[in-house]
Design an enzyme around this catalytic site. Sequence first.
Site, PDB file in Angstrom:
ATOM      1  N   LYS A   1       8.556  -4.117  -8.458  1.00  0.00           N
ATOM      2  CA  LYS A   1       9.218  -5.386  -8.823  1.00  0.00           C
ATOM      3  C   LYS A   1      10.313  -5.084  -9.849  1.00  0.00           C
ATOM      4  CE  LYS A   1       5.307  -8.351  -7.565  1.00  0.00           C
ATOM      5  NZ  LYS A   1       4.032  -7.628  -7.494  1.00  0.00           N
TER       6      LYS A   1
ATOM      7  N   ASP B   1      -2.327  -8.227 -16.096  1.00  0.00           N
ATOM      8  CA  ASP B   1      -1.642  -7.895 -14.846  1.00  0.00           C
ATOM      9  C   ASP B   1      -0.150  -8.103 -15.128  1.00  0.00           C
ATOM     10  OD1 ASP B   1      -0.379  -7.916 -12.410  1.00  0.00           O
ATOM     11  OD2 ASP B   1      -1.931  -9.087 -11.382  1.00  0.00           O
TER      12      ASP B   1
ATOM     13  N   ARG C   1       7.056   0.755  -3.287  1.00  0.00           N
ATOM     14  CA  ARG C   1       5.991  -0.248  -3.137  1.00  0.00           C
ATOM     15  C   ARG C   1       4.650   0.411  -3.467  1.00  0.00           C
ATOM     16  NH1 ARG C   1       6.134  -5.235  -1.428  1.00  0.00           N
ATOM     17  NH2 ARG C   1       8.385  -4.905  -1.436  1.00  0.00           N
TER      18      ARG C   1
ATOM     19  N   GLU D   1      -7.462  13.668  -1.602  1.00  0.00           N
ATOM     20  CA  GLU D   1      -8.518  12.848  -2.228  1.00  0.00           C
ATOM     21  C   GLU D   1      -9.006  13.532  -3.497  1.00  0.00           C
ATOM     22  OE1 GLU D   1     -10.899  12.513   1.252  1.00  0.00           O
ATOM     23  OE2 GLU D   1     -10.510  10.378   1.450  1.00  0.00           O
TER      24      GLU D   1
ATOM     25  N   THR E   1       2.237  -3.542 -10.380  1.00  0.00           N
ATOM     26  CA  THR E   1       2.864  -2.968  -9.195  1.00  0.00           C
ATOM     27  C   THR E   1       4.059  -2.172  -9.704  1.00  0.00           C
ATOM     28  OG1 THR E   1       4.084  -5.020  -8.891  1.00  0.00           O
ATOM     29  CG2 THR E   1       2.152  -4.685  -7.495  1.00  0.00           C
TER      30      THR E   1
ATOM     31  N   TYR F   1      -3.190  15.372   2.502  1.00  0.00           N
ATOM     32  CA  TYR F   1      -4.411  14.706   2.028  1.00  0.00           C
ATOM     33  C   TYR F   1      -4.764  15.242   0.653  1.00  0.00           C
ATOM     34  CZ  TYR F   1      -6.525  11.317   5.050  1.00  0.00           C
ATOM     35  OH  TYR F   1      -6.809  10.159   5.707  1.00  0.00           O
TER      36      TYR F   1
HETATM   37  N1  DSN Z   1       3.578 -11.466  -3.738  1.00  0.00           N
HETATM   38  C1  DSN Z   1       3.939 -11.221  -5.114  1.00  0.00           C
HETATM   39  C2  DSN Z   1       4.923 -12.200  -5.625  1.00  0.00           C
HETATM   40  O1  DSN Z   1       5.819 -12.556  -4.869  1.00  0.00           O
HETATM   41  O2  DSN Z   1       4.838 -12.620  -6.754  1.00  0.00           O
HETATM   42  C3  DSN Z   1       2.746 -11.121  -5.984  1.00  0.00           C
HETATM   43  O3  DSN Z   1       1.873 -10.200  -5.473  1.00  0.00           O
END
Ligand code: DSN
Length: 422
Positions: A232, A203, A238, A59, A229, A57
């Site tokens: 990707k 974003d 993730r 925080e 994120t 933990y």
């Molecule tokens: N779910 C993602 C995508 O496939 O683009 C976006 O968050």
Amino acid sequence: MREGRAMSVLTTRDPEIAAAIAADEGRQREELVLIASENYASAAVLEATGCVMTNKYAEGYPGRRYYAGCDHVDVAERLAQERGKKLFNAEHANVQPHSGSTANMAAYFAVLKPGDRVLGMRLDQGGHLTHGSPVNFSGKLYEFASYGVDRETELIDYGEVARIAREFKPKIIVAGATAYPRVIDFQRFESIAHETGALLMVDMAHIAGLIAGGVHPSPFPHANIVTTTTHKTLRGPRGAAIFCRSGLAKAVDSAVFPNVQGGPLMHVIAAKAVAFGEALKPEFKTYAAQIVENARGLAAALSAGGLRIVSGGTDNHLILVDMTLLTLTGQQAEDALRTAGIIVNKNTIPYDPRPPRVASGVRIGTPAVTSRGMKGPEISRVAKFILAALRAADKRDELGSIRARVAKFASQFPVPGVSDRG
Ligand code: DSN
């Protein structure tokens, strides 16, 4: 094998979960993963994601935690922050967001009050749920207006963005997309934001790896806040991160914790540090360039095979393919491809007459197959498999035989992080 020891423990202690994981490894090896938002994390990223820091933990932030015993997780988080800032040339990094949605929520909380106005991209023309969809917290908490793409060119209509911004006077303009195959002109967005007194939030989740690799223009220094994120094109675990100018650092940090989240996932933060470190290496630039080259090659081959590519091509990691000429819906195309072992998602195309659950197109991305080492000749094979499956959409036997050929072909390429140590 990376999974050797861990999987043998799991196989003994929880054979059901071990079997499900092994089956998914098999699926990832035998199928062509062409979901534009998916990728394969490296062995090092997987190892960090599965490490003992999950037990801690922490925080708070490095050096000012609410729990004792944080010395080592502090090292991991500081490394993630420093590497992330270096990678994107950012002034401040918060590496705690668990997901893209919580990162966007925290970014909004940092600068907006409920009811404030935001301008974002339409979901059905490439935006994201958190960019103002009425079924998402964003559309419920804030007053959103949206911009889209030009009907003819299928490119973002910057004139329309400026017109709406002048009339609507949003507090933030959100740039960024999940299904837009072209370069996003962040400088143009910045000048619209500047002219209309808005902040610019980018974003960059889909294209973060391309930005890190220098094959898409950077939102820095144009944007005030940038969310992403990490799993990707960036090939990390993730999770998500927020970058901002120093002036917003305090507001962003307190929006993430304690406003939106509690304890950070320290094992995932360690893995983010590993992924940022990998993306800082020169070979990541080659990888990012190959993703785009593969997407362009795929677009050209599918177009030569008679398919219409939305906007006529791509500048990034994805293409949107209109299935109307084949008299298939997006759902039918997704189903046929899945039966043939080719994994994509149905997607609306601009001004789609069909609802999202059916859609008229599919979205196809090249990050994952590029991570498996595929280049020009292999992408031509992938295009041939796609075309054959779409033409055989109502013939299950034929789709079954394509599936066998796809599995044989795909299995030649190691699954990064699992069947090799890459
Ligand atoms: N779910 C993602 C995508 O496939 O683009 C976006 O968050």
